[in-house]
Scaffold this active site. Structure first.
Site, PDB file in Angstrom:
ATOM      1  N   ASP A  45     -15.736-120.472  -6.005  1.00 56.11           N
ATOM      2  CA  ASP A  45     -16.800-119.993  -5.105  1.00 56.11           C
ATOM      3  C   ASP A  45     -17.580-118.845  -5.740  1.00 56.11           C
ATOM      4  O   ASP A  45     -18.793-118.739  -5.572  1.00 56.11           O
ATOM      5  CB  ASP A  45     -16.194-119.529  -3.778  1.00 56.11           C
ATOM      6  CG  ASP A  45     -15.744-120.694  -2.924  1.00 56.11           C
ATOM      7  OD1 ASP A  45     -16.363-121.766  -3.011  1.00 56.11           O
ATOM      8  OD2 ASP A  45     -14.764-120.519  -2.171  1.00 56.11           O
ATOM      9  N   GLY A  46     -16.860-117.975  -6.458  1.00 51.63           N
ATOM     10  CA  GLY A  46     -17.508-116.840  -7.124  1.00 51.63           C
ATOM     11  C   GLY A  46     -18.561-117.324  -8.119  1.00 51.63           C
ATOM     12  O   GLY A  46     -19.625-116.705  -8.259  1.00 51.63           O
ATOM     13  N   ASN A 122     -22.946-115.224   1.390  1.00 58.00           N
ATOM     14  CA  ASN A 122     -21.735-114.988   2.188  1.00 58.00           C
ATOM     15  C   ASN A 122     -21.924-113.849   3.186  1.00 58.00           C
ATOM     16  O   ASN A 122     -21.829-114.051   4.377  1.00 58.00           O
ATOM     17  CB  ASN A 122     -20.556-114.604   1.287  1.00 58.00           C
ATOM     18  CG  ASN A 122     -19.728-115.803   0.867  1.00 58.00           C
ATOM     19  OD1 ASN A 122     -19.946-116.899   1.366  1.00 58.00           O
ATOM     20  ND2 ASN A 122     -18.803-115.588  -0.035  1.00 58.00           N
ATOM     21  N   GLU A 123     -22.136-112.658   2.635  1.00 57.73           N
ATOM     22  CA  GLU A 123     -22.199-111.489   3.511  1.00 57.73           C
ATOM     23  C   GLU A 123     -22.715-110.265   2.781  1.00 57.73           C
ATOM     24  O   GLU A 123     -22.825-110.249   1.550  1.00 57.73           O
ATOM     25  CB  GLU A 123     -20.816-111.148   4.119  1.00 57.73           C
ATOM     26  CG  GLU A 123     -19.838-110.441   3.223  1.00 57.73           C
ATOM     27  CD  GLU A 123     -19.203-111.308   2.179  1.00 57.73           C
ATOM     28  OE1 GLU A 123     -19.567-111.152   0.995  1.00 57.73           O
ATOM     29  OE2 GLU A 123     -18.353-112.141   2.506  1.00 57.73           O
ATOM     30  N   ARG A 148     -17.999 -95.717  14.039  1.00 53.72           N
ATOM     31  CA  ARG A 148     -17.222 -94.872  13.126  1.00 53.72           C
ATOM     32  C   ARG A 148     -16.032 -95.688  12.660  1.00 53.72           C
ATOM     33  O   ARG A 148     -15.297 -96.239  13.489  1.00 53.72           O
ATOM     34  CB  ARG A 148     -16.703 -93.621  13.844  1.00 53.72           C
ATOM     35  CG  ARG A 148     -17.752 -92.572  14.104  1.00 53.72           C
ATOM     36  CD  ARG A 148     -17.117 -91.362  14.771  1.00 53.72           C
ATOM     37  NE  ARG A 148     -18.085 -90.312  15.022  1.00 53.72           N
ATOM     38  CZ  ARG A 148     -18.927 -90.321  16.064  1.00 53.72           C
ATOM     39  NH1 ARG A 148     -18.927 -91.316  16.930  1.00 53.72           N
ATOM     40  NH2 ARG A 148     -19.784 -89.324  16.228  1.00 53.72           N
ATOM     41  N   ASP A 150     -14.139 -97.756   8.827  1.00 52.14           N
ATOM     42  CA  ASP A 150     -14.153 -97.981   7.375  1.00 52.14           C
ATOM     43  C   ASP A 150     -15.444 -98.637   6.910  1.00 52.14           C
ATOM     44  O   ASP A 150     -15.901 -98.404   5.802  1.00 52.14           O
ATOM     45  CB  ASP A 150     -12.972 -98.881   6.968  1.00 52.14           C
ATOM     46  CG  ASP A 150     -11.672 -98.099   6.917  1.00 52.14           C
ATOM     47  OD1 ASP A 150     -11.697 -96.897   7.250  1.00 52.14           O
ATOM     48  OD2 ASP A 150     -10.639 -98.693   6.553  1.00 52.14           O
ATOM     49  N   ALA A 185     -11.856-101.583  10.694  1.00 53.65           N
ATOM     50  CA  ALA A 185     -11.065-100.444  11.193  1.00 53.65           C
ATOM     51  C   ALA A 185     -11.920 -99.390  11.901  1.00 53.65           C
ATOM     52  O   ALA A 185     -12.069 -98.262  11.408  1.00 53.65           O
ATOM     53  CB  ALA A 185     -10.283 -99.817  10.041  1.00 53.65           C
TER      54      ALA A 185
END
Ligand code: NAD
Length: 265
Positions: A45-46, A122-123, A148, A150, A185
């Site tokens: 995929d990379g 992808n993103e 707020r 990660d 997170a």
């Protein structure tokens, strides 16, 4: 028809690349690295993500097909044992094209003027360099929340099975024009509050991230990570461009999800 091949660069991908190139030249196809009608990605995929970014300026003219030399890929879904079949299909049959939505990312800076524009297959993720990321999240120009935590991940439907999935996001069928925002997170207590759930936004909506105190961020676009300084805002929406995959046989999205995450039997 003109073709190009993108190899992952390891020995087995390079060997396969040379075989495919010889077969296709024997079928009188033209090797053209600059203006290919079809790009064959050999690796994982990379490798396909790399090929997509390499040819992102001619998406309306280039279709992609992926062969995996490692484990089954989401974009790289042909196996090396099938290459004779694939080569004959490329050379002899007009291929069907399947289009998937892409994410448009526009980064604007404090000093005005210039902006950076990217397309993600992808993103795109945003993380602070150190300490907690604090971002105001706007949806369609309206304040939604102060995040707020990660970081934040904004993914396409075909990227929903990648990083987004690891963050608890939903898997979205790529025939749906939408993008998804997932949290990394987040801090949630009596003082700070975020929605906590992944958000799925329709293709015509815009999501804007505005830094509160910090200005420098690590922003990823698929496999690329860049440090952006003096950031004023990061704007996400579905692009009017699409990636075009050449399809030579049915391999439905849900079957790929099943074979990748449940079992390939
Ligand atoms: P990599 O070598 O770290 O591989 C990441 C894995 O993601 C590979 O197994 C690849 O097959 C898989 N992958 C990539 N796109 C996918 C998709 N659309 N659906 C399902 N699986 C997919 O990095 P790379 O190969 O350069 O790929 C970059 C991608 O890695 C990023 O776009 C991101 O989605 C993903 N990633 C995932 C995590 C995570 O799951 N925690 C963290 C960072 C990056």
């Amino acid at each position: 028809m003109k073709f190009a091949i993108q190899s992952k660069g390891d020995d087995s991908s390079n060997t396969l690349m040379h075989r495919i190139k010889m077969y296709l030249l024997d079928f009188d196809l033209i090797y053209d690295e600059d203006q290919p009608d079809i790009v064959i990605s050999v690796g994982g995929d990379g490798t396909l993500l790399y090929a997509f970014h390499r040819y992102s300026s001619r998406l309306d003219k280039t279709a992609f097909v992926g062969i995996h030399t490692g484990h089954l890929g989401f974009y790289a879904d042909w196996v090396p044992e099938e290459i004779e079949k694939l080569v004959i299909a490329i050379a002899k049959t007009p291929f069907q094209v399947i289009e998937y939505p892409l994410l448009e990312v526009i980064i604007r800076y404090q000093n005005g003027g210039r902006e950076s524009k990217y397309l993600a297959l992808n993103e795109s993720t945003v993380k602070n360099i150190e300490a907690t990321l604090v971002m105001d999240v706007e949806i369609r120009g309206e304040h939604f929340e102060r995040f707020r935590g990660d970081g934040l991940c904004v993914s396409t439907p075909s990227g929903s099975t990648a990083y987004n999935k690891a963050l608890g996001g939903a898997i979205i069928h790529p025939s749906i024009s939408a993008f998804q925002v997932t949290e990394m997170a987040s801090i949630n207590n009596r003082v700070f509050r975020t929605i906590g759930s992944p958000l799925v936004l329709p293709g015509h909506h815009t999501c804007m991230l505005k830094p509160v105190n910090q200005t420098d961020f690590h922003i990823t676009i698929d496999h690329l990570t860049l440090l952006h300084k003096d950031v004023k805002s990061i704007q996400y929406r579905i692009s009017d461009k699409k990636i075009r995959f050449a399809r030579f046989r049915p391999f439905p999205f849900w079957k790929r999800v099943h074979d990748s995450f449940i079992s390939d039997e």
